[in-house]
Design an enzyme around this catalytic site. Structure first.
Site, PDB file in Angstrom:
ATOM      1  CB  CYS A 105      39.065  33.770  32.460  1.00  0.00           C
ATOM      2  SG  CYS A 105      38.827  34.427  34.119  1.00  0.00           S
ATOM      3  CG  ASP A 141      43.882  35.552  28.758  1.00  0.00           C
ATOM      4  OD1 ASP A 141      43.354  34.581  29.326  1.00  0.00           O
ATOM      5  OD2 ASP A 141      43.219  36.472  28.242  1.00  0.00           O
TER       6      ASP A 141
HETATM    7  P1  HMG Z   1      39.866  38.359  48.207  1.00  0.00           P
HETATM    8  O1  HMG Z   1      39.803  37.033  48.840  1.00  0.00           O
HETATM    9  O2  HMG Z   1      38.628  39.180  48.163  1.00  0.00           O
HETATM   10  O3  HMG Z   1      41.057  39.218  48.815  1.00  0.00           O
HETATM   11  O4  HMG Z   1      40.404  38.133  46.704  1.00  0.00           O
HETATM   12  P2  HMG Z   1      41.116  40.102  50.125  1.00  0.00           P
HETATM   13  O5  HMG Z   1      41.386  41.499  49.697  1.00  0.00           O
HETATM   14  O6  HMG Z   1      39.925  39.823  50.992  1.00  0.00           O
HETATM   15  O7  HMG Z   1      42.417  39.514  50.851  1.00  0.00           O
HETATM   16  C1  HMG Z   1      42.452  38.174  51.331  1.00  0.00           C
HETATM   17  C2  HMG Z   1      43.907  37.746  51.495  1.00  0.00           C
HETATM   18  O8  HMG Z   1      44.528  37.695  50.209  1.00  0.00           O
HETATM   19  C3  HMG Z   1      44.738  38.709  52.340  1.00  0.00           C
HETATM   20  O9  HMG Z   1      45.720  37.923  53.019  1.00  0.00           O
HETATM   21  C4  HMG Z   1      45.451  39.553  51.309  1.00  0.00           C
HETATM   22  O10 HMG Z   1      46.695  40.084  51.742  1.00  0.00           O
HETATM   23  C5  HMG Z   1      45.690  38.528  50.214  1.00  0.00           C
HETATM   24  P3  HMG Z   1      45.573  37.616  54.588  1.00  0.00           P
HETATM   25  O11 HMG Z   1      45.509  38.963  55.251  1.00  0.00           O
HETATM   26  O12 HMG Z   1      44.298  36.851  54.721  1.00  0.00           O
HETATM   27  O13 HMG Z   1      46.789  36.813  54.872  1.00  0.00           O
HETATM   28  N1  HMG Z   1      45.790  39.192  48.894  1.00  0.00           N
HETATM   29  C6  HMG Z   1      46.767  38.978  48.035  1.00  0.00           C
HETATM   30  N2  HMG Z   1      47.838  38.164  48.047  1.00  0.00           N
HETATM   31  C7  HMG Z   1      48.657  38.216  46.970  1.00  0.00           C
HETATM   32  N3  HMG Z   1      48.449  39.004  45.911  1.00  0.00           N
HETATM   33  C8  HMG Z   1      47.389  39.828  45.841  1.00  0.00           C
HETATM   34  C9  HMG Z   1      46.488  39.812  46.937  1.00  0.00           C
HETATM   35  N4  HMG Z   1      45.357  40.494  47.193  1.00  0.00           N
HETATM   36  C10 HMG Z   1      44.944  40.116  48.401  1.00  0.00           C
HETATM   37  N5  HMG Z   1      47.189  40.614  44.777  1.00  0.00           N
HETATM   38  C11 HMG Z   1      41.558  38.940  44.760  1.00  0.00           C
HETATM   39  C12 HMG Z   1      40.503  39.226  45.813  1.00  0.00           C
HETATM   40  C13 HMG Z   1      41.413  40.001  43.689  1.00  0.00           C
HETATM   41  C14 HMG Z   1      42.916  38.977  45.388  1.00  0.00           C
HETATM   42  C15 HMG Z   1      41.316  37.508  44.167  1.00  0.00           C
HETATM   43  O14 HMG Z   1      39.959  37.333  43.868  1.00  0.00           O
HETATM   44  C16 HMG Z   1      42.131  37.268  42.937  1.00  0.00           C
HETATM   45  O15 HMG Z   1      43.328  37.203  42.987  1.00  0.00           O
HETATM   46  N6  HMG Z   1      41.473  37.127  41.726  1.00  0.00           N
HETATM   47  C17 HMG Z   1      42.176  37.003  40.494  1.00  0.00           C
HETATM   48  C18 HMG Z   1      41.362  36.286  39.483  1.00  0.00           C
HETATM   49  C19 HMG Z   1      42.093  36.205  38.172  1.00  0.00           C
HETATM   50  O16 HMG Z   1      43.298  36.295  38.101  1.00  0.00           O
HETATM   51  N7  HMG Z   1      41.339  36.029  37.058  1.00  0.00           N
HETATM   52  C20 HMG Z   1      41.911  35.951  35.751  1.00  0.00           C
HETATM   53  C21 HMG Z   1      42.410  37.249  35.240  1.00  0.00           C
HETATM   54  S1  HMG Z   1      41.178  38.295  34.528  1.00  0.00           S
HETATM   55  C22 HMG Z   1      41.012  37.700  32.897  1.00  0.00           C
HETATM   56  O17 HMG Z   1      41.542  36.672  32.568  1.00  0.00           O
HETATM   57  C23 HMG Z   1      40.248  38.516  31.896  1.00  0.00           C
HETATM   58  C24 HMG Z   1      41.167  39.229  30.884  1.00  0.00           C
HETATM   59  O18 HMG Z   1      41.973  38.304  30.168  1.00  0.00           O
HETATM   60  C25 HMG Z   1      40.328  40.037  29.876  1.00  0.00           C
HETATM   61  C26 HMG Z   1      39.194  39.225  29.247  1.00  0.00           C
HETATM   62  O19 HMG Z   1      39.442  38.143  28.689  1.00  0.00           O
HETATM   63  O20 HMG Z   1      38.066  39.731  29.325  1.00  0.00           O
HETATM   64  C27 HMG Z   1      42.101  40.218  31.580  1.00  0.00           C
HETATM   65 MG    MG Z   2      41.308  37.154  28.443  1.00  0.00          MG
END
Ligand code: HMG
Ligand code: MG
Length: 319
Positions: free
Chosen positions: A256, A32
């Site tokens: 985030c 984070d």
């Molecule tokens: P998407 O575009 O909807 O993914 O993203 P998809 O399922 O449609 O796939 C598109 C392409 O991405 C495909 O590749 C997949 O293989 C690839 P293609 O076939 O086109 O070549 N793909 C991936 N590649 C690598 N690693 C993966 C992955 N998944 C699909 N895991 C997705 C959906 C979830 C992947 C995207 O939106 C994403 O990565 N989001 C992450 C956002 C994030 O990290 N936010 C911060 C963390 S949460 C937070 O901070 C809150 C927390 O701290 C608690 C709080 O504070 O409340 C935890």
């Molecule tokens: Mg957080």
């Protein structure tokens, strides 16, 4: 080792009596803390950061994130980081896993612990992971189907439990429903997130009160961002309500990219300072955490957000 459920007995203090005697601090700085930082940090510096934090005695150090590298470019080296850390026996190193593709990458990199995540508000979940809450649960269920037989320890996050950057207030019942669904899917622990740091003590009492009607305190942790300076006050209320797991980030880094206005997490140093001053054990060496924070802040060229480091890291209590 103290029984995690044992309570401080201090007839002289109304505040201390009945609080947990020991708290687990979940260090989220390497994930984070770094995910929102633009200055690229080398894999080596991340590994040094994680190793310094585990050496300081933190029993859970969230190491990295197997999300799409375009979504969080800073953590695109997740495989390399997880492969290079020195695993201390007894320390857990969860990595964020959004979907089965993320799990596949994490398993190949040798993960033994993961963290799945969803939210209490639809708009944030959609912006964060491009899924409705129900859709994200389909991904989480698919992840859990493989994670359980693989023997992984799993954390589950409920983001925006106290407020959403797009929808504003979030009813307490939403956080409760989502947390319960995570536990029903078999996650070991649920971390309730104040993603944008809007919670106040009264709201913590209400939201946590609702959660505790259905869920046991020992399965819940709290994840406070300190955007408005209320994280320690909120922590105190949660301690009084029996919570003994708190997430924090070295140096007060954090945020985030999909939660506009979110500032750093509660700083690990500030949390430790308060807990140790109250006689609550953590098993963590504050000076070593402070040194790890200084080193990563130097990499980022950033001043500390933690109050403890701002006053020079002076520790006045014998614990
Ligand atoms: P998407 O575009 O909807 O993914 O993203 P998809 O399922 O449609 O796939 C598109 C392409 O991405 C495909 O590749 C997949 O293989 C690839 P293609 O076939 O086109 O070549 N793909 C991936 N590649 C690598 N690693 C993966 C992955 N998944 C699909 N895991 C997705 C959906 C979830 C992947 C995207 O939106 C994403 O990565 N989001 C992450 C956002 C994030 O990290 N936010 C911060 C963390 S949460 C937070 O901070 C809150 C927390 O701290 C608690 C709080 O504070 O409340 C935890
Ligand atoms: Mg957080």
């Amino acid at each position: 080792m103290l029984n995690p459920q044992s309570k401080i007995q201090n007839p002289k203090s109304k505040i201390l009596s009945g609080l947990p005697r020991r708290v687990t601090v979940v260090e989220v700085g390497p994930r984070d803390g770094l995910q929102n930082e633009r200055t690229p940090v080398s894999t080596e510096a991340k590994v040094r950061f994680i190793d310094a934090l585990s050496s300081a005695g933190l029993a859970v150090v969230e190491a990295t994130s197997f999300v799409h590298p375009k979504a969080v470019p800073q953590l695109a080296d997740a495989e390399a980081v997880l492969g290079a850390i020195t695993r201390r026996p007894g320390t857990r190193y969860p990595s964020l896993v959004p979907n089965p593709r993320g799990l596949e990458r994490a398993l190949r990199a040798g993960a033994r612990e993961i963290a799945v995540f969803t939210a209490a508000s639809e708009s944030f979940n959609r912006r964060n992971i491009n899924r409705t809450i129900d859709e994200s649960f389909r991904d989480i269920a698919a992840v859990m189907e493989q994670a359980r037989p693989a023997g992984l320890w799993v954390r589950g996050y409920v983001s925006t439990a106290f407020g959403c950057p797009y929808e504003g207030e979030v009813p307490a019942a939403r956080a409760m429903e989502v947390a319960e669904r995570l536990l029903d899917l078999g996650v070991d622990e649920v971390s309730i997130g104040d993603t944008i740091g809007v919670a106040t003590p009264r709201q913590v009492e209400v939201v946590l009160g609702a959660l505790l009607q259905r869920l046991p305190a020992r399965r819940l942790g709290l994840h406070f961002h300190d955007t408005r300076g209320t994280a320690l006050a909120n922590t105190l209320i949660a301690l009084q309500m029996g919570i003994s797991v708190f997430d924090a980030s070295a140096g007060g880094l954090g945020g985030c990219p999909y939660a506009p206005g979110a500032a750093g997490n509660l700083a690990t140093e500030d949390l430790l300072y308060m807990l140790h001053g109250m006689g609550i054990e953590t098993g963590v060496d504050l000076d070593q955490v402070a040194a790890a924070s200084r080193a990563i802040l130097a990499e980022l060229g950033r001043p500390p957000s933690s109050k403890y480091l701002q006053v020079g890291g002076c520790y006045g209590f014998e614990v």
